[in-house]
Design a protein around this motif. Sequence first.
Motif, PDB file in Angstrom:
ATOM      1  N   ASP A 159      24.015 -13.703 -16.448  1.00 29.31           N
ATOM      2  CA  ASP A 159      24.490 -12.521 -15.727  1.00 29.31           C
ATOM      3  C   ASP A 159      25.112 -11.607 -16.766  1.00 29.31           C
ATOM      4  O   ASP A 159      26.017 -12.019 -17.503  1.00 29.31           O
ATOM      5  N   ILE A 160      24.646 -10.378 -16.859  1.00 28.60           N
ATOM      6  CA  ILE A 160      25.178  -9.456 -17.867  1.00 28.60           C
ATOM      7  C   ILE A 160      25.566  -8.151 -17.180  1.00 28.60           C
ATOM      8  O   ILE A 160      24.717  -7.494 -16.560  1.00 28.60           O
ATOM      9  N   GLY A 161      26.844  -7.802 -17.291  1.00 26.46           N
ATOM     10  CA  GLY A 161      27.333  -6.607 -16.600  1.00 26.46           C
ATOM     11  C   GLY A 161      27.037  -6.732 -15.120  1.00 26.46           C
ATOM     12  O   GLY A 161      27.233  -7.796 -14.525  1.00 26.46           O
ATOM     13  N   PRO A 162      26.503  -5.687 -14.497  1.00 28.63           N
ATOM     14  CA  PRO A 162      26.244  -5.749 -13.058  1.00 28.63           C
ATOM     15  C   PRO A 162      24.958  -6.527 -12.728  1.00 28.63           C
ATOM     16  O   PRO A 162      24.621  -6.711 -11.562  1.00 28.63           O
ATOM     17  N   HIS A 163      24.238  -6.975 -13.759  1.00 31.59           N
ATOM     18  CA  HIS A 163      22.924  -7.576 -13.519  1.00 31.59           C
ATOM     19  C   HIS A 163      22.988  -9.099 -13.489  1.00 31.59           C
ATOM     20  O   HIS A 163      23.168  -9.751 -14.507  1.00 31.59           O
ATOM     21  N   ARG A 164      22.812  -9.654 -12.304  1.00 27.81           N
ATOM     22  CA  ARG A 164      22.747 -11.109 -12.180  1.00 27.81           C
ATOM     23  C   ARG A 164      21.344 -11.540 -12.545  1.00 27.81           C
ATOM     24  O   ARG A 164      20.389 -10.859 -12.231  1.00 27.81           O
ATOM     25  N   ASP A 165      21.216 -12.662 -13.225  1.00 33.24           N
ATOM     26  CA  ASP A 165      19.895 -13.184 -13.596  1.00 33.24           C
ATOM     27  C   ASP A 165      19.096 -12.124 -14.376  1.00 33.24           C
ATOM     28  O   ASP A 165      18.168 -11.515 -13.848  1.00 33.24           O
ATOM     29  N   TYR A 166      19.484 -11.926 -15.614  1.00 34.59           N
ATOM     30  CA  TYR A 166      19.015 -10.761 -16.375  1.00 34.59           C
ATOM     31  C   TYR A 166      17.490 -10.653 -16.486  1.00 34.59           C
ATOM     32  O   TYR A 166      16.953  -9.568 -16.650  1.00 34.59           O
ATOM     33  N   GLU A 167      16.777 -11.796 -16.357  1.00 35.97           N
ATOM     34  CA  GLU A 167      15.310 -11.689 -16.461  1.00 35.97           C
ATOM     35  C   GLU A 167      14.747 -10.816 -15.341  1.00 35.97           C
ATOM     36  O   GLU A 167      13.690 -10.215 -15.486  1.00 35.97           O
ATOM     37  N   LYS A 168      15.473 -10.734 -14.242  1.00 41.53           N
ATOM     38  CA  LYS A 168      14.995  -9.903 -13.124  1.00 41.53           C
ATOM     39  C   LYS A 168      15.154  -8.418 -13.420  1.00 41.53           C
ATOM     40  O   LYS A 168      14.697  -7.561 -12.670  1.00 41.53           O
ATOM     41  N   TYR A 169      15.823  -8.106 -14.533  1.00 35.03           N
ATOM     42  CA  TYR A 169      16.078  -6.716 -14.909  1.00 35.03           C
ATOM     43  C   TYR A 169      15.320  -6.344 -16.185  1.00 35.03           C
ATOM     44  O   TYR A 169      15.004  -5.175 -16.391  1.00 35.03           O
TER      45      TYR A 169
END
Length: 270
Positions: A159-169
Amino acid sequence: MAQAIGIDIGGTGIKGGLVDLDSGELVSDRIKHATPEGGEPDDVVAVVRSILAELSESDDTAPIGVCFPAVVRDGRTMSAANVSKKWIGLAAEQLFEGSLGRDITFVNDADAAGYAESEYGAAKDQDGLVIMTTLGTGIGSAIIYRNLLVPNAELGHLDIGPHRDYEKYASNLVREKKELSWKRWAGRLQTYYTTLERLFSPDLFIVGGGVSKHAEEFLPLLQLETPIVAATLRNNAGILGAASLAAHGSGQRRTKGAEHLIRETNPVAP
Ligand code: BGC
């Protein structure tokens, strides 16, 4: 010539080949079949069986390594990020061994790719801390220190910043689906690799996955302290790494995955 078979199971394709373990080159055709719709375990095993039948014509004694996009502990698949949920908790190695009638070594796909890069590819002469990331449907990762693989790092799910599960971003699939420009995608990758840099202080990042053939479009846009290079083994990394891990583990029943490497090479490991 020491040889082993590597099979790389992915969300869209299942690939296999016979590998010369000294040179890290394929000594058979690279066989590829589509992953069956839904990716159910029994259907996947059937495809692997037919690939193996084609490959075993040249060598039916070679160790067999199979890599798969999930956490693999003691031959069990413990997660299923982009595949059928039936894999969660499944004794996958046992299932394959029963159906194929051969011993196999079952490992995570990014671990296999990273191990291959450290044995034969971009990290061959790097004995510091290497982090391999594969940018595909998800983000796979492998941590290798002095050629020792630390298995099952799942750094794509941070989880990075507001993005949970960064691969989804930030996966390559997201880039394609959202039609992100290289520049916009590189912005997402910048945050990702800066985070990894802060957490691990690596000596080298390697970027694999099919999109690494376009590395010149996005790697130069990243500003990092750590050198970052494209994988050199491209599409064969999973096959080569699975084969190589199988060969190192041969003779060690049920200590599969990459854990045995730690025991073999690290005197303080249990
Ligand atoms: C999975 C990893 C895998 C990676 C690349 C992720 O979603 O959790 O186990 O290595 O995708 O396939």
